[in-house]
Design a protein around this motif. Structure first.
Motif, mmCIF file in Angstrom:
data_model
loop_
_atom_site.group_PDB
_atom_site.id
_atom_site.type_symbol
_atom_site.label_atom_id
_atom_site.label_comp_id
_atom_site.label_asym_id
_atom_site.label_seq_id
_atom_site.Cartn_x
_atom_site.Cartn_y
_atom_site.Cartn_z
ATOM 1 N N GLN A 37 0.965 -1.111 0.140
ATOM 2 C CA GLN A 37 0.018 -0.135 0.041
ATOM 3 C C GLN A 37 0.880 1.299 0.082
ATOM 4 O O GLN A 37 0.603 2.286 -0.790
ATOM 5 N N MET A 40 2.397 1.692 -3.559
ATOM 6 C CA MET A 40 1.303 2.204 -4.490
ATOM 7 C C MET A 40 1.003 3.753 -4.148
ATOM 8 O O MET A 40 0.811 4.367 -5.110
ATOM 9 N N ARG A 41 0.975 3.984 -2.884
ATOM 10 C CA ARG A 41 0.827 5.463 -2.482
ATOM 11 C C ARG A 41 2.024 6.528 -2.895
ATOM 12 O O ARG A 41 1.573 7.601 -3.241
ATOM 13 N N HIS A 42 3.207 6.117 -2.977
ATOM 14 C CA HIS A 42 4.397 6.815 -3.072
ATOM 15 C C HIS A 42 5.048 6.783 -4.135
ATOM 16 O O HIS A 42 5.793 7.630 -4.758
ATOM 17 N N THR A 43 4.859 5.798 -4.853
ATOM 18 C CA THR A 43 5.637 5.471 -6.245
ATOM 19 C C THR A 43 4.744 5.963 -7.417
ATOM 20 O O THR A 43 3.607 5.502 -7.645
ATOM 21 N N LYS A 44 5.081 7.048 -8.014
ATOM 22 C CA LYS A 44 4.469 7.581 -9.260
ATOM 23 C C LYS A 44 5.507 7.584 -10.305
ATOM 24 O O LYS A 44 6.384 8.359 -10.354
ATOM 25 N N ILE A 45 5.317 6.746 -11.574
ATOM 26 C CA ILE A 45 6.271 7.083 -12.543
ATOM 27 C C ILE A 45 5.457 7.466 -13.703
ATOM 28 O O ILE A 45 4.533 6.846 -14.237
ATOM 29 N N PHE A 46 5.857 8.434 -14.622
ATOM 30 C CA PHE A 46 5.297 8.863 -15.482
ATOM 31 C C PHE A 46 6.079 8.780 -16.654
ATOM 32 O O PHE A 46 7.335 8.831 -16.643
ATOM 33 N N SER A 47 5.478 8.511 -18.031
ATOM 34 C CA SER A 47 6.364 8.629 -19.130
ATOM 35 C C SER A 47 6.567 9.797 -19.956
ATOM 36 O O SER A 47 5.470 10.742 -19.791
#
Length: 333
Positions: A37, A40-47
């Motif tokens: 959890q 999922m909350r802290h990992t944000k990967i954008f292209s």
């Protein structure tokens, strides 16, 4: 009776161990769930967005072709997410582009060729497995062909001014063959003969139509990506302040036309140490400089206070930022 008590104790021990195991398993499961959890909350990967247009030296890349768009996008992604490498590129370029740019301009070579030095070495005096050395990664035979002295005592592949002049000579010779700057850039990786053979066998005339090995296929796209990220850093998440860059070191020039039997002693005589002498003159290869031909070698020595980083930041007027983006830290969220 005693035997019965032993069995009872044994049974309770087994039950306790089983309960402890179950509770530990549940705890592990709960920890794993919580961990996932948090992930999922802290990992944000954008292209990163791939630009609609790109060019090298004014020659447009045909980004309407899927393999061109994807190849360029791959290098944009690499430049964006290889944070330490790209960050160092920004920092070092601030110091070294002011040396490279006027030499390119003087030789009528398009400014975009400065990104080749970034792609080749990331502005570090490195040695490749094939023996290519310096910012411009000349192999020995090519460096000597274009006028660089390379021997046990001197290696001018590490003299940035002279190596840039040699690179310009190569670019001019290659342009006479291709009349196309993109092919000139590609040939810097594959060689003129290698590109010529590929063009002839595949019966095409453009770099973007060639089917090449992975390294050369990526080469021009890497240059385009360095150029794109360099010119629009905040668009790719890079926020640097002027004080984050490596400023140029103010130096004085000292021409020498005689032999030097001890470079460490020579350095001390000039009120520096051997380490500083080598840092500013990386073309020196050892502890002596035999010079029977009386050739003039130009040494760089720091001006007063020139090796203090604090003094560099205070006294040296930093070059106007090369970023086209206006950096405002309060815009960073």
């Amino acid at each position: 009776m005693k035997k019965r008590n032993v069995y009872i104790i044994f049974a309770f021990s087994i039950i306790f161990i089983l309960l402890a195991g179950i509770l530990a398993f549940v705890e592990i499961q709960n920890n794993d769930k919580e961990y996932q959890q948090l992930f999922m909350r802290h990992t944000k990967i954008f292209s990163p967005e791939v630009p609609m247009k790109a060019d090298f030296a004014g020659e447009k890349a045909p980004l309407d072709l899927f393999y061109i768009k994807e190849g360029f996008g791959r290098e944009i992604m690499a430049g964006t997410f290889m944070h330490s490498s790209t960050n160092l590129m920004f920092k070092r370029a601030y110091r070294w582009f002011p040396v490279i740019e006027p030499i390119l301009k003087k030789n009528n070579i398009p400014d975009d060729f400065k990104f080749i030095a970034a792609v080749e070495s990331n502005f570090a005096n490195v040695t490749s497995p094939s023996g290519a050395e310096g910012f411009w990664q000349f192999i020995k035979i090519t460096g000597q062909k274009y006028g660089l002295e390379i021997n046990a005592e001197v290696d001018e592949r590490y003299n940035l001014e002279k190596a840039t002049e040699a690179a310009c000579k190569y670019f001019k010779d290659a342009y006479k063959v291709y009349k196309n700057w993109t092919l000139v850039a590609a040939s810097y990786n594959r060689g003129v003969d290698g590109i010529n053979k590929a063009l002839e066998k595949q019966r095409v005339s453009s770099y973007y139509d060639l089917y090449l090995n992975d390294e050369t296929s990526r080469y021009v796209f890497r240059i385009l990506a360095f150029k794109e990220v360099y010119n629009h850093p905040t668009h790719y998440g890079f926020y640097l302040r002027e004080k984050d860059f490596y400023p140029q070191i103010p130096c004085k020039l000292l021409p020498i036309d005689s032999s030097i039997t001890s470079l460490p002693d020579f350095a001390i005589k000039m009120k520096v140490n051997y380490r500083i002498l080598r840092e500013l003159n990386p073309w020196i290869q050892g502890y002596t400089l035999p010079n029977k031909s009386k050739k003039i070698y130009v040494f760089l020595f720091p001006k007063e206070g020139g090796m203090s980083y604090e003094n560099l930041l205070k006294k040296i007027p930093l070059r106007e930022t090369f970023f086209h983006d206006t950096l405002k830290l309060n815009e960073v969220h």
